[in-house]
Design a protein around this motif. Structure first.
Motif, short mmCIF file in Angstrom:
data_model
loop_
_atom_site.label_atom_id
_atom_site.label_comp_id
_atom_site.label_asym_id
_atom_site.label_seq_id
_atom_site.Cartn_x
_atom_site.Cartn_y
_atom_site.Cartn_z
N MET A 1 -7.92 10.21 -1.51
CA MET A 1 -8.42 11.21 -0.58
C MET A 1 -7.31 11.71 0.33
O MET A 1 -7.24 12.90 0.63
N GLU A 2 -6.42 10.80 0.71
CA GLU A 2 -5.28 11.18 1.56
C GLU A 2 -4.45 12.29 0.91
O GLU A 2 -3.81 13.08 1.57
N LYS B 1 -9.92 4.89 -3.45
CA LYS B 1 -10.61 6.08 -2.96
C LYS B 1 -9.88 6.68 -1.76
O LYS B 1 -9.64 7.88 -1.70
N GLU B 2 -9.53 5.80 -0.81
CA GLU B 2 -8.86 6.27 0.41
C GLU B 2 -7.52 6.91 0.09
O GLU B 2 -7.19 7.99 0.58
N ASN B 3 -6.73 6.22 -0.74
CA ASN B 3 -5.39 6.74 -1.04
C ASN B 3 -5.44 8.05 -1.81
O ASN B 3 -4.59 8.92 -1.61
N ASP C 1 0.81 -1.22 0.00
CA ASP C 1 0.00 0.00 0.00
C ASP C 1 0.84 1.28 0.00
O ASP C 1 0.48 2.26 -0.64
N GLU D 1 -11.98 0.53 -2.86
CA GLU D 1 -12.03 1.30 -1.60
C GLU D 1 -10.66 1.88 -1.29
O GLU D 1 -10.52 3.02 -0.87
N ASN D 2 -9.64 1.04 -1.50
CA ASN D 2 -8.26 1.46 -1.25
C ASN D 2 -7.87 2.63 -2.16
O ASN D 2 -7.22 3.58 -1.74
N ASP E 1 -10.40 13.69 -5.21
CA ASP E 1 -11.71 13.06 -5.10
C ASP E 1 -11.92 12.23 -6.35
O ASP E 1 -11.93 12.77 -7.46
N LYS F 1 0.46 4.47 -2.76
CA LYS F 1 0.22 5.88 -2.44
C LYS F 1 1.19 6.78 -3.19
O LYS F 1 0.82 7.83 -3.69
#
Lengths: 167, 196
Positions: B125-126, B121-123, B86, B118-119, B130, B90
């Protein structure tokens, strides 16, 4: 939510200044090659013995390298490692982050030395940082818009232009 | 983040292929590499393990031609799909202009697909992105296999944003260039919208 960074636009006059600084550094360090890369891996300019060098790949791997060591830095509580040095049998690579934005790479052999490279890079880094700060300031003041008079390529892109790219 | 160089008259954009491990991201790039004229592509770099699993990224620079006198280059990257890489994923998302999600159509990979979206989206967003606002397309790969989910099932689980989607068989080619073209087009239209 807005996008974190806008596009990186480089105009002729700024490019010339950057290119001159890179050429000067190439001479002063007696290096095989000097190049400047955006943190995202886009080559900005290069100078030296680069006919047989795959500069596009070098740029991308340099950015990957900086990204990976930057990740390591954060894990141990450092902001970043601003200088990296790779020593080979004949050729060496010296990598410096300039103004947190771009990466300066110098490839050199026994005709130069690490000491000389470090010394010259320090001076050049200051000059390049200033140039990139100016670019940033100009952008914020909106002066970059001047290019529109020359015909910004982006605003006029049509669907047909894009379809034509793919033949 | 695109790089527009008025001096060399070039536009450079970064496209990232994302998705679960063994879904065919690298295969997409390999197919593009094989089918592209050597004048318009650079070397393909794969930072992979000895067993040919992507370790850090694959990279393929592609020159598509000129738009309004500007050479248009796309840098295609893949991420390592395996869950434990992960941190690397990123890093590769930094400065991205467009994303392709390569889903594995096999039924047994549905959970891995969902986890990977999901991963993504999260990465994103970090880093302040968007997914809903980014040039983004989905590819349903491995459509030639037997034990696969229906398009309806895949759409329902993986494409709530209803972005353009393509069925693909990456090693043989169907869907590969359609996917690339769709994401490239969206990236360029986004550039136009943002007025550089």
């Amino acid at each position: 939510m807005s996008m974190p960074l806008s596009n990186f636009v480089l105009y002729e006059e700024d490019f010339v200044k950057i290119d001159e600084e890179i050429k000067k550094l190439h001479l002063q360090t007696n290096a095989k090659m000097v190049f400047l890369v955006d943190r995202d891996g886009q080559l900005i300019t290069s100078c030296g013995e680069n006919e047989n060098m795959d500069t596009t790949s070098l740029a991308s791997l340099t950015a990957g390298n900086i990204a990976a060591t930057g990740g390591m830095a954060k894990l141990i509580g450092e902001k970043e490692f601003s200088i990296l040095f790779h020593e080979g049998e004949k050729d060496n690579i010296h990598i410096t982050i300039i103004g947190r934005r771009v990466i300066l790479v110098i490839i050199f052999d026994q005709r130069s030395s690490l000491g000389l490279v470090r010394l010259r890079v320090k001076k050049s880094a200051e000059a390049l940082t200033r140039i990139f700060e100016e670019i940033q300031q100009k952008k914020q003041q909106g002066e970059g818009k001047e290019s529109e008079g020359l015909g910004s390529p982006l605003e006029e892109i049509t669907d047909e232009d894009i379809d034509r790219l793919f033949g | 983040m695109s790089f527009i160089n008025y001096s060399s008259r070039e536009i450079n954009c970064k496209i990232v292929y994302y998705g679960p491990g063994l879904g065919g991201k690298t295969t997409n790039l390999q197919f593009i590499y094989e089918k592209t004229n050597s004048d318009s592509r650079g070397k393909m770099i794969s930072l992979a393990t000895e067993t040919e699993r992507t370790l850090f990224f694959d990279f393929l620079p592609l020159a598509l031609g000129t738009i309004r006198g500007f050479k248009t280059r796309f840098h295609l990257y893949t991420v390592p799909g395996q869950v434990f890489y992960d941190a690397s994923r990123k890093l590769i998302l930094k400065g991205v202009d467009g994303v392709v999600f390569v889903a594995d159509s096999q039924l047994e990979r549905m959970d891995a697909n969902i986890e990977s979206v999901e991963n993504l989206k999260e990465n994103l967003m970090e880093q302040g992105y968007d997914l809903a606002k980014l040039p983004y397309v989905t590819q349903y790969n491995k459509r030639d296999l037997d034990n696969i989910a229906t398009i309806e099932e895949l759409q329902a689980s993986l494409n709530p944003l209803n972005v353009p989607w393509f069925e693909a068989v990456a090693p043989k080619g169907p869907g590969v260039f359609e996917t690339l073209k769709a994401v490239a087009k969206r990236v360029l239209l986004e550039l136009k919208k943002s007025g550089s």
